[in-house]
Write a protein that holds these residues in place. Structure first.
Motif, PDB file in Angstrom:
ATOM      1  N   THR A 123       0.677  -1.162   0.393  1.00 20.96           N
ATOM      2  CA  THR A 123       0.272  -0.236   0.262  1.00 20.96           C
ATOM      3  C   THR A 123       1.263   0.989   0.053  1.00 20.96           C
ATOM      4  O   THR A 123       0.289   2.321  -1.049  1.00 20.96           O
ATOM      5  CB  THR A 123      -0.790   0.228   1.175  1.00 20.96           C
ATOM      6  N   LEU A 124       1.216   1.267   0.874  1.00 20.76           N
ATOM      7  CA  LEU A 124       2.604   2.535   0.915  1.00 20.76           C
ATOM      8  C   LEU A 124       3.563   2.377  -0.766  1.00 20.76           C
ATOM      9  O   LEU A 124       3.945   3.466  -1.340  1.00 20.76           O
ATOM     10  CB  LEU A 124       3.473   2.697   1.822  1.00 20.76           C
ATOM     11  N   GLU A 125       3.959   1.354  -1.460  1.00 23.68           N
ATOM     12  CA  GLU A 125       4.605   2.110  -2.577  1.00 23.68           C
ATOM     13  C   GLU A 125       3.713   2.386  -3.503  1.00 23.68           C
ATOM     14  O   GLU A 125       3.508   3.162  -4.093  1.00 23.68           O
ATOM     15  CB  GLU A 125       4.856   0.277  -2.854  1.00 23.68           C
ATOM     16  N   LEU A 126       1.780   2.004  -3.511  1.00 22.10           N
ATOM     17  CA  LEU A 126       1.300   2.230  -4.436  1.00 22.10           C
ATOM     18  C   LEU A 126       0.843   3.662  -4.244  1.00 22.10           C
ATOM     19  O   LEU A 126       0.891   4.086  -5.334  1.00 22.10           O
ATOM     20  CB  LEU A 126       0.191   1.390  -4.090  1.00 22.10           C
ATOM     21  N   LYS A 135       2.082  13.641  -9.745  1.00 21.91           N
ATOM     22  CA  LYS A 135       3.223  14.339 -10.109  1.00 21.91           C
ATOM     23  C   LYS A 135       3.440  15.391  -9.250  1.00 21.91           C
ATOM     24  O   LYS A 135       3.638  16.625  -8.502  1.00 21.91           O
ATOM     25  CB  LYS A 135       3.090  15.988 -11.757  1.00 21.91           C
ATOM     26  N   HIS A 136       3.125  14.755  -7.697  1.00 22.60           N
ATOM     27  CA  HIS A 136       3.188  15.422  -6.345  1.00 22.60           C
ATOM     28  C   HIS A 136       4.660  14.585  -6.141  1.00 22.60           C
ATOM     29  O   HIS A 136       4.811  13.629  -5.931  1.00 22.60           O
ATOM     30  CB  HIS A 136       2.530  14.682  -5.850  1.00 22.60           C
ATOM     31  N   LYS A 137       5.345  16.320  -5.259  1.00 23.42           N
ATOM     32  CA  LYS A 137       6.144  15.208  -4.859  1.00 23.42           C
ATOM     33  C   LYS A 137       6.182  14.856  -3.205  1.00 23.42           C
ATOM     34  O   LYS A 137       7.225  15.085  -2.680  1.00 23.42           O
ATOM     35  CB  LYS A 137       6.987  16.990  -5.405  1.00 23.42           C
ATOM     36  N   TYR A 138       4.731  14.943  -2.567  1.00 26.42           N
ATOM     37  CA  TYR A 138       4.784  14.664  -1.416  1.00 26.42           C
ATOM     38  C   TYR A 138       3.755  14.030  -1.203  1.00 26.42           C
ATOM     39  O   TYR A 138       3.461  13.255  -2.632  1.00 26.42           O
ATOM     40  CB  TYR A 138       4.005  15.465  -0.856  1.00 26.42           C
ATOM     41  N   ILE A 139       3.893  12.950  -0.296  1.00 26.48           N
ATOM     42  CA  ILE A 139       2.788  11.535  -0.263  1.00 26.48           C
ATOM     43  C   ILE A 139       1.805  11.599   0.744  1.00 26.48           C
ATOM     44  O   ILE A 139       1.857  11.756   2.120  1.00 26.48           O
ATOM     45  CB  ILE A 139       3.520  10.301   0.117  1.00 26.48           C
ATOM     46  N   GLY A 140       0.399  12.388   0.750  1.00 24.89           N
ATOM     47  CA  GLY A 140      -0.640  13.199   1.701  1.00 24.89           C
ATOM     48  C   GLY A 140      -1.366  11.914   1.963  1.00 24.89           C
ATOM     49  O   GLY A 140      -1.651  10.458   1.010  1.00 24.89           O
ATOM     50  N   THR A 141      -2.810  12.044   2.124  1.00 20.24           N
ATOM     51  CA  THR A 141      -3.866  11.238   2.913  1.00 20.24           C
ATOM     52  C   THR A 141      -4.054  10.562   1.408  1.00 20.24           C
ATOM     53  O   THR A 141      -4.635   9.352   1.386  1.00 20.24           O
ATOM     54  CB  THR A 141      -4.552  11.386   3.824  1.00 20.24           C
ATOM     55  N   GLU A 142      -4.231  11.614   0.563  1.00 15.17           N
ATOM     56  CA  GLU A 142      -4.861  10.772  -0.465  1.00 15.17           C
ATOM     57  C   GLU A 142      -4.349  10.150  -1.530  1.00 15.17           C
ATOM     58  O   GLU A 142      -4.532   9.189  -1.901  1.00 15.17           O
ATOM     59  CB  GLU A 142      -5.771  12.415  -1.277  1.00 15.17           C
ATOM     60  N   HIS A 143      -3.095  10.382  -1.378  1.00 16.81           N
ATOM     61  CA  HIS A 143      -1.707   9.179  -2.295  1.00 16.81           C
ATOM     62  C   HIS A 143      -2.773   7.780  -1.233  1.00 16.81           C
ATOM     63  O   HIS A 143      -2.444   6.964  -2.088  1.00 16.81           O
ATOM     64  CB  HIS A 143      -0.582   9.139  -2.364  1.00 16.81           C
ATOM     65  N   LEU A 148      -4.506   1.966  -0.653  1.00 19.38           N
ATOM     66  CA  LEU A 148      -5.299   1.420  -0.258  1.00 19.38           C
ATOM     67  C   LEU A 148      -6.057   0.651  -1.505  1.00 19.38           C
ATOM     68  O   LEU A 148      -5.966  -0.196  -1.199  1.00 19.38           O
ATOM     69  CB  LEU A 148      -6.091   2.113   0.209  1.00 19.38           C
ATOM     70  N   LEU A 149      -6.883   1.566  -2.608  1.00 17.73           N
ATOM     71  CA  LEU A 149      -8.241   0.915  -3.152  1.00 17.73           C
ATOM     72  C   LEU A 149      -7.288   0.161  -4.042  1.00 17.73           C
ATOM     73  O   LEU A 149      -7.967  -0.314  -4.669  1.00 17.73           O
ATOM     74  CB  LEU A 149      -8.678   2.652  -4.084  1.00 17.73           C
ATOM     75  N   ARG A 150      -6.297   0.817  -4.863  1.00 22.23           N
ATOM     76  CA  ARG A 150      -5.225   0.248  -6.138  1.00 22.23           C
ATOM     77  C   ARG A 150      -4.890  -1.167  -5.331  1.00 22.23           C
ATOM     78  O   ARG A 150      -4.632  -2.497  -6.017  1.00 22.23           O
ATOM     79  CB  ARG A 150      -4.153   0.926  -6.396  1.00 22.23           C
ATOM     80  N   GLY A 151      -4.452  -1.195  -4.246  1.00 23.18           N
ATOM     81  CA  GLY A 151      -3.708  -3.016  -4.054  1.00 23.18           C
ATOM     82  C   GLY A 151      -4.852  -3.354  -3.026  1.00 23.18           C
ATOM     83  O   GLY A 151      -4.382  -4.422  -2.596  1.00 23.18           O
ATOM     84  N   ALA A 152      -5.810  -3.210  -2.646  1.00 17.44           N
ATOM     85  CA  ALA A 152      -7.321  -3.751  -2.313  1.00 17.44           C
ATOM     86  C   ALA A 152      -7.779  -5.288  -2.806  1.00 17.44           C
ATOM     87  O   ALA A 152      -7.582  -5.341  -3.923  1.00 17.44           O
ATOM     88  CB  ALA A 152      -7.943  -3.028  -2.277  1.00 17.44           C
ATOM     89  N   HIS A 167     -11.561   2.942  -6.896  1.00 20.74           N
ATOM     90  CA  HIS A 167     -10.091   3.765  -7.486  1.00 20.74           C
ATOM     91  C   HIS A 167     -11.012   4.835  -7.982  1.00 20.74           C
ATOM     92  O   HIS A 167     -10.357   6.297  -7.802  1.00 20.74           O
ATOM     93  CB  HIS A 167      -9.362   2.748  -7.519  1.00 20.74           C
ATOM     94  N   ASP A 168     -11.625   5.151  -9.386  1.00 18.86           N
ATOM     95  CA  ASP A 168     -11.607   5.762  -9.992  1.00 18.86           C
ATOM     96  C   ASP A 168     -12.221   7.253  -9.225  1.00 18.86           C
ATOM     97  O   ASP A 168     -12.192   8.030 -10.264  1.00 18.86           O
ATOM     98  CB  ASP A 168     -12.384   5.515 -11.852  1.00 18.86           C
TER      99      ASP A 168
END
Length: 182
Positions: A123-126, A135-143, A148-152, A167-168
């Motif tokens: 999940t953290l990797e995704l 194109k964000h230089k940070y990882i926020g709660t939205e990411h 979580l959705l992508r790897g569920a 996810h969409d």
């Protein structure tokens, strides 16, 4: 990777560890990361879920229904059998940890930092991949939510299906919110 996490995203990981401890889980799972999002209703992840008609109580109930493994040291059958006779297995194990300082089982959670399951690490990797894709230089709660959705899979996939969240949908709301707020 954690240096790229926003303060809110770091707080999610800390809260996930607390959730895992409270459930007496042997490790932090992806479901704990999802639960870790819940306390901060001002985070982009929670604002997104709210916009999609999903509240914290619904998320917690769905996780408990599909992911909870009782006390982590007992299987679901053990926990149910104890519950049938009025014994809260999680409370008994909490008291044992409080009195003994550690649970009496190899790999049991202690007061020290818990490891992450392979699914939580994925999940953290995704989440990082989601940030890079946006194109964000940070990882926020939205990411984290998108990761979580992508790897569920398994119970977590059932949680999101139960909640009617995809996810969409989340990505669309996140992008719209970011456009509005700049």
């Amino acid at each position: 990777m954690f240096e790229r996490f926003t303060n809110r995203a770091r707080a999610v990981v800390v809260q996930a560890q607390q959730e895992a401890r409270e459930q007496l889980a042997p490790a932090i799972g992806a479901e704990h990361l999802l639960l870790g999002l819940l306390p901060d209703d001002q985070s982009l992840a929670m604002r997104t879920l709210t916009e999609l008609g999903v509240g914290p109580a619904q998320v917690r109930e769905a996780v408990e229904r599909h992911c909870a493994s009782g006390a982590g040291l007992l299987d679901d059958g053990d926990v149910e059998a104890l519950r049938a006779i009025g014994i809260d297995a999680a409370e008994v194990l909490r008291r044992a940890e409080a009195e003994l300082g550690v649970l009496p089982s190899a790999g049991a959670p202690t007061k020290w930092r818990l490891r992450m399951t392979a699914e939580a690490k994925k999940t953290l990797e995704l989440s990082l991949r989601e940030a890079v894709a946006l194109k964000h230089k940070y990882i926020g709660t939205e990411h984290l939510l998108l990761g979580l959705l992508r790897g569920a899979s398994g119970g977590l996939a059932e949680v999101f299906a139960d909640l009617g969240v995809t996810h969409d949908q989340v990505r669309e709301v996140v992008l719209a919110t970011l456009r509005r707020t700049g």
